[in-house]
Design an enzyme around this catalytic site. Sequence first.
Site, mmCIF file in Angstrom:
data_model
loop_
_atom_site.group_PDB
_atom_site.id
_atom_site.type_symbol
_atom_site.label_atom_id
_atom_site.label_comp_id
_atom_site.label_asym_id
_atom_site.label_seq_id
_atom_site.Cartn_x
_atom_site.Cartn_y
_atom_site.Cartn_z
ATOM 1 N N ASP A 198 -116.426 -70.694 -36.957
ATOM 2 C CA ASP A 198 -117.296 -71.782 -37.670
ATOM 3 C C ASP A 198 -118.768 -71.362 -37.220
ATOM 4 O OD1 ASP A 198 -117.512 -72.240 -34.772
ATOM 5 O OD2 ASP A 198 -116.746 -74.276 -35.016
ATOM 6 N N ARG A 236 -118.093 -86.355 -35.668
ATOM 7 C CA ARG A 236 -119.402 -85.412 -35.194
ATOM 8 C C ARG A 236 -120.323 -85.365 -36.210
ATOM 9 N NH1 ARG A 236 -118.651 -79.362 -32.376
ATOM 10 N NH2 ARG A 236 -117.719 -79.029 -34.485
#
Length: 533
Positions: free
Chosen positions: A446, A162
Amino acid sequence: MTIEIIAPSPAARADEILTPDALAFVEELHERFAGRVPELLGRRRERREEIARTHTLGFLPETADVRAGDWRVPEPPAALRDRRVEITGPATPAKMAINALNSGAKVWLADLEDASAPTWHNVIDAQVNLKDAARGTLSYTAPEGKEYALRTDAPLAVVVVRPRGWHLPERHLRYEGESAVGALVDFGLHFFHNAKLLSDAGQGPFYYLPKMESHLEARLWNDVFSYAEDALGIPAGTIRATVLIETITAAFEMDEILYELRPHASGLNAGRWDYLFSIIKNFRDAGEAFTLPDRAQVQMTAPFMRAYTELLVQTCHKRGAFAMGGMAAFIPNRREPEITAQAIEKVRADKQREAGDGFDGSWVAHPDLVPVCREVFDAVLGDKPNQIDRQRPDVSVDGPELLDVRSAGGSATLEGLRMNLYVAVAYTAAWLGGNGAVAIHNLMEDAATAEISRSQVWQQIRNGVTLDTGETVTRDLVERILDEEVERLRGEVSDDDFDRLYLPASRLVRDIVLSEEYSDFLTNGAYEEVVLR
């Protein structure tokens, strides 16, 4: 060469990654595609201004033929046919990368975005680890002598990388005097060093694409992929990309996003936490109808979240694409069996809902949760690699259902306000220290969950939300609670860490939540602090 390295200090093995040929490839990507990024970001701002005026969104009339068309994405390559368990995590340090590859998951989402703080060390070390992983040589010896190596007794997880979203710069590299585009740096370096090897092995290269807000942003990625394949002599269509549907605008363009990426499309993922952040961000000044309760009270069973996930499954399977489930934030604690048992049961219930709805696999954030997710999907899939053949004709979702935020129910509480401020400061402090994925009170946090936390505080001030205590959320109340939470954090960390990380983090969070102007991304402001370190 117009690409310049502006690094505060050398990074280990950087010379293996930043070779002249690799930098020339990244430069060519910028020359061809970087100019389109500001245009797309400008379009985001225009759309947000329209939402501010109308307080609504709808499916695009100009792409109705795409939604009605009879088309499908390519068949998945063998390495990606079975994605029932995907583990996510940063590609640095090497120990975490090895644990993810060895976890027993089918896929490792090697995250260069939300779970990674883009310090120069992390940017380079992640590329080093991915390069070593592609060659089967990744290893690590801890200071106490413990050795970590890739397992040979079972298959490793397939790597899906990613890169950063289009909005994030890379300030340690400059192109024509401006910060490079983080997405092009991450993709370019990984693709250049590994594409031929992975392609020959039938292992990729594969990517997860984050933060997109429209099909035009997917079109740019598709153009990048097609050029990169041609430039390095990789067969067209070798790259496969899964798109995270983690913005409310993208939820109205799922068909169109797959269509634009059609030669390279693999599937869509229900990125639930960023999705909630996107709803708050885009409808932040739309009044009570778009004011969410405490984050912990927003369940995936809420009607507006069900509409989002069921539409995703239906859209993907209609087009022959994978529908990937999202991340349950609960994580085990090996030192506390009771907390571990609770986390496992909550994750199990989350995965059972996804498997029952037709998802082809889902995410976990910890190796101990891989068997839980696998067991749930094994029970539904059996010997089948996926359930793309499950079409979900029973699903019918319209625009208002996606925007029915009130269906979440719940309430805003003083404890929720405290937790939002605590998490925002604690996560930002960890991020400034180079750690992008942090366990806070047995939840994996996160950038997405930190973005929800600080955005919700801003929205509550803006809308004068009344808490369960009867208090109205004001600037003065937020300042008082923030001061208390910062003092709480002072007692939980060392004096050095507090002065070096938590104080600057608290100042940043204070500025963002109290500002009259909303900041689109917490990480952009925090990145300025990182660059100076």
